[in-house]
Motif scaffolding. Structure first.
Motif, PDB file in Angstrom:
ATOM      1  N   PRO A 206      15.147 -67.814  12.478  1.00  0.00           N
ATOM      2  CA  PRO A 206      13.786 -68.121  11.932  1.00  0.00           C
ATOM      3  C   PRO A 206      13.760 -68.699  10.529  1.00  0.00           C
ATOM      4  CG  PRO A 206      13.767 -65.867  12.921  1.00  0.00           C
ATOM      5  CD  PRO A 206      15.375 -66.578  13.125  1.00  0.00           C
ATOM      6  N   SER A 207      12.802 -69.571  10.165  1.00  0.00           N
ATOM      7  CA  SER A 207      12.950 -70.304   9.038  1.00  0.00           C
ATOM      8  C   SER A 207      12.815 -69.408   7.612  1.00  0.00           C
ATOM      9  CB  SER A 207      11.792 -71.457   8.956  1.00  0.00           C
ATOM     10  OG  SER A 207      10.680 -70.860   9.374  1.00  0.00           O
ATOM     11  N   GLU A 208      11.817 -68.453   7.892  1.00  0.00           N
ATOM     12  CA  GLU A 208      11.878 -67.747   6.712  1.00  0.00           C
ATOM     13  C   GLU A 208      13.081 -66.740   6.231  1.00  0.00           C
ATOM     14  OE1 GLU A 208      10.413 -65.594  10.236  1.00  0.00           O
ATOM     15  OE2 GLU A 208       9.942 -67.508   9.385  1.00  0.00           O
ATOM     16  N   LYS A 209      13.940 -66.401   7.505  1.00  0.00           N
ATOM     17  CA  LYS A 209      15.066 -65.681   7.191  1.00  0.00           C
ATOM     18  C   LYS A 209      16.155 -66.683   6.718  1.00  0.00           C
ATOM     19  CE  LYS A 209      16.006 -62.433   9.911  1.00  0.00           C
ATOM     20  NZ  LYS A 209      16.659 -61.792  11.209  1.00  0.00           N
ATOM     21  N   ARG A 210      16.255 -67.821   7.406  1.00  0.00           N
ATOM     22  CA  ARG A 210      17.117 -68.672   7.171  1.00  0.00           C
ATOM     23  C   ARG A 210      17.105 -69.398   5.727  1.00  0.00           C
ATOM     24  NH1 ARG A 210      15.795 -72.410  10.879  1.00  0.00           N
ATOM     25  NH2 ARG A 210      14.954 -73.966   9.403  1.00  0.00           N
ATOM     26  N   GLY A 211      15.993 -69.674   5.194  1.00  0.00           N
ATOM     27  CA  GLY A 211      15.818 -70.253   3.995  1.00  0.00           C
ATOM     28  C   GLY A 211      16.303 -69.443   2.744  1.00  0.00           C
ATOM     29  N   ASP A 214      20.187 -69.418   3.209  1.00  0.00           N
ATOM     30  CA  ASP A 214      20.587 -70.691   2.514  1.00  0.00           C
ATOM     31  C   ASP A 214      20.803 -70.986   1.066  1.00  0.00           C
ATOM     32  OD1 ASP A 214      21.479 -71.821   5.057  1.00  0.00           O
ATOM     33  OD2 ASP A 214      19.479 -72.800   5.462  1.00  0.00           O
ATOM     34  N   LYS A 215      19.501 -70.225   0.469  1.00  0.00           N
ATOM     35  CA  LYS A 215      19.509 -70.364  -0.993  1.00  0.00           C
ATOM     36  C   LYS A 215      20.556 -69.640  -1.571  1.00  0.00           C
ATOM     37  CE  LYS A 215      16.105 -69.730  -4.662  1.00  0.00           C
ATOM     38  NZ  LYS A 215      14.675 -69.383  -5.020  1.00  0.00           N
ATOM     39  N   ILE A 216      20.935 -68.162  -0.993  1.00  0.00           N
ATOM     40  CA  ILE A 216      22.240 -67.657  -1.655  1.00  0.00           C
ATOM     41  C   ILE A 216      23.370 -68.269  -1.234  1.00  0.00           C
ATOM     42  CG2 ILE A 216      23.517 -65.337  -1.127  1.00  0.00           C
ATOM     43  CD1 ILE A 216      20.634 -63.990  -0.379  1.00  0.00           C
ATOM     44  N   LEU A 217      23.442 -69.023  -0.220  1.00  0.00           N
ATOM     45  CA  LEU A 217      24.846 -69.576   0.389  1.00  0.00           C
ATOM     46  C   LEU A 217      25.162 -70.871  -0.709  1.00  0.00           C
ATOM     47  CD1 LEU A 217      24.904 -69.213   4.207  1.00  0.00           C
ATOM     48  CD2 LEU A 217      26.126 -67.621   2.216  1.00  0.00           C
TER      49      LEU A 217
END
Length: 407
Positions: A206-211, A214-217
């Motif tokens: 889900p985009s809200e979780k993926r976003g 990704d920001k942390i990574l």
């Protein structure tokens, strides 16, 4: 156990013991025009067809691995097979089958509850007092059972689970419609999760979780970030509804909208099916997770048409969903790989066989069984024996553990 009875799972194929087993199934299928019918899962013959439910004789040639000898199983008896046969027959022939006359009588002599439609008003054929078996239907049943027995063991076990869920939905139509609807969806869902071959990718998150992840990574090295994404995907059950819908579309028979729909009063079309599929998995999830029931309007106004517009949301009716699930399962069985001989461990599937743990005192003193893999089991057994010895001291002394300790 039907597949095991044929001998295709045996390690040794020479000189198997063969037992002829007989039982009785009760049904609304009238075999008077056919009288006797043989299939890959046994033979049916008419016993009594005057009253409902009709009594049919079920006969099976049971193959047992190894000849008669001390310590070997002589027979699993008819009870190990007859329930599975009843489910397969009920599914394939769209009729009531049960080895329990009380269950058959209850399903065939249902009285509609006050203010509620009879189950036959939501689902055709199954609850008719008597169904005349046609040669065409019995040929379809024979072909299906031959394909079913020919499946690989893993595929067979998954299909049998799906069929049991389908038949359970038929039985629940009189007392729990929400559960019946959910069982139908789950029967396909179990196959989809085992055999859809879908590979989850990071974009499925889900985009809200993926976003946020990704920001942390962004602060990680590229290789480390990708490894972490893979680790997250291994524990996520993503896009199950999407996979479920794709599996149904993949295994929809080519003639689903033509020949298979010819006997339906109001068959579904392709565009309607795609629209209804979008809502189907969500309806199942609402009930499983929050026990959200089907709407009263749906339950009262959805009849023999295959779809119903429930508050502007297109839904499969029971009539439409039963036909869809049956068609997909049968098509899966038709396409799946077949194999004539597949040695494997099958005896635990016998409903009369249970695994029972022996008391540690019966094996812990034999160091020959102590390995790196069994060490935790030995330690747990030792703690249990010490506890028993302390509680019953001095009546339950420990024997000499020296050899095991040295090992």
């Amino acid at each position: 156990m039907l597949q095991a009875a044929t001998g295709k799972l045996f390690t040794e194929l020479h000189n198997p013991q063969v037992n002829t087993l007989r039982g009785v199934v009760y049904t609304n299928l009238d075999l008077s025009s056919v009288h006797t019918f043989s299939s890959a899962v046994g033979t049916l013959s008419a016993l009594e067809t005057v009253t409902t439910p009709h009594a049919l004789c079920y006969e099976l040639n049971e193959h047992i691995e190894g000849g008669p000898a001390e310590g070997l199983l002589a027979s699993r008896m008819i009870g190990a097979y007859i329930d599975d046969f009843a489910d397969v027959a009920s599914f394939a022939l769209r009729a009531i089958f049960s080895p329990d006359v009380r269950i058959a009588e209850r399903l065939l002599h249902l009285r509609a509850r006050v203010g509620e439609p009879h189950p036959s008003e939501r689902l055709t054929r199954f609850y008719e007092p008597s169904l005349r078996a046609s040669n065409e239907e019995m040929e379809v049943f024979g072909t299906f059972t031959e394909q079913l027995i020919g499946l690989k063991r893993s595929s067979y076990q998954s299909v049998i689970k799906a069929i049991r869920s389908y038949v359970a939905a038929v039985h629940r139509m009189s007392d729990n419609l929400d559960l019946a609807y959910t069982l139908l969806v789950m029967s396909i869902e179990s196959l989809a999760q085992d055999f859809d071959g879908y590979v989850v990718v990071w974009e499925d998150m889900p985009s809200e979780k993926r976003g946020s992840i990704d920001k942390i990574l962004e602060t990680f090295q590229v290789e480390d970030a990708q490894a972490l994404r893979y680790a997250i995907l291994e524990t996520e059950h993503l896009r199950l509804g999407h996979r479920f819908s794709k599996f149904i579309q993949e295994y929809l028979p080519p003639d689903y909208y033509s020949e298979l729909a010819s006997k339906e009063k109001h068959p579904i079309g392709n565009r309607e099916l795609l629209s209804a599929l979008k809502n189907l998995y969500g309806t199942r999830s609402d009930y499983v997770h929050t026990l959200k029931p089907l709407t009263k309007e749906f339950l009262n106004f959805s009849g023999h048409a295959e779809t119903y517009a429930d508050h502007d949301k297109l839904m499969f009716t029971f009539q439409g969903l039963f036909r869809l699930v049956r068609a997909v399962i049968m098509e899966f069985v038709r396409r799946a790989d077949k194999i004539s001989h597949e040695p494997c461990s099958y005896e635990y599937d016998n409903p009369g066989v249970l695994r029972i743990s022996l008391c540690p005192s019966m094996w812990i003193y034999a160091p020959i069984h102590l390995t790196a893999e069994t060490c935790p089991q030995f330690f747990e057994g030792l703690v249990g024996l010490i506890s028993q010895a302390l509680e019953a001291f001095p009546h339950k002394p420990l024997m000499n553990l020296g050899p095991v300790v040295e090992a």
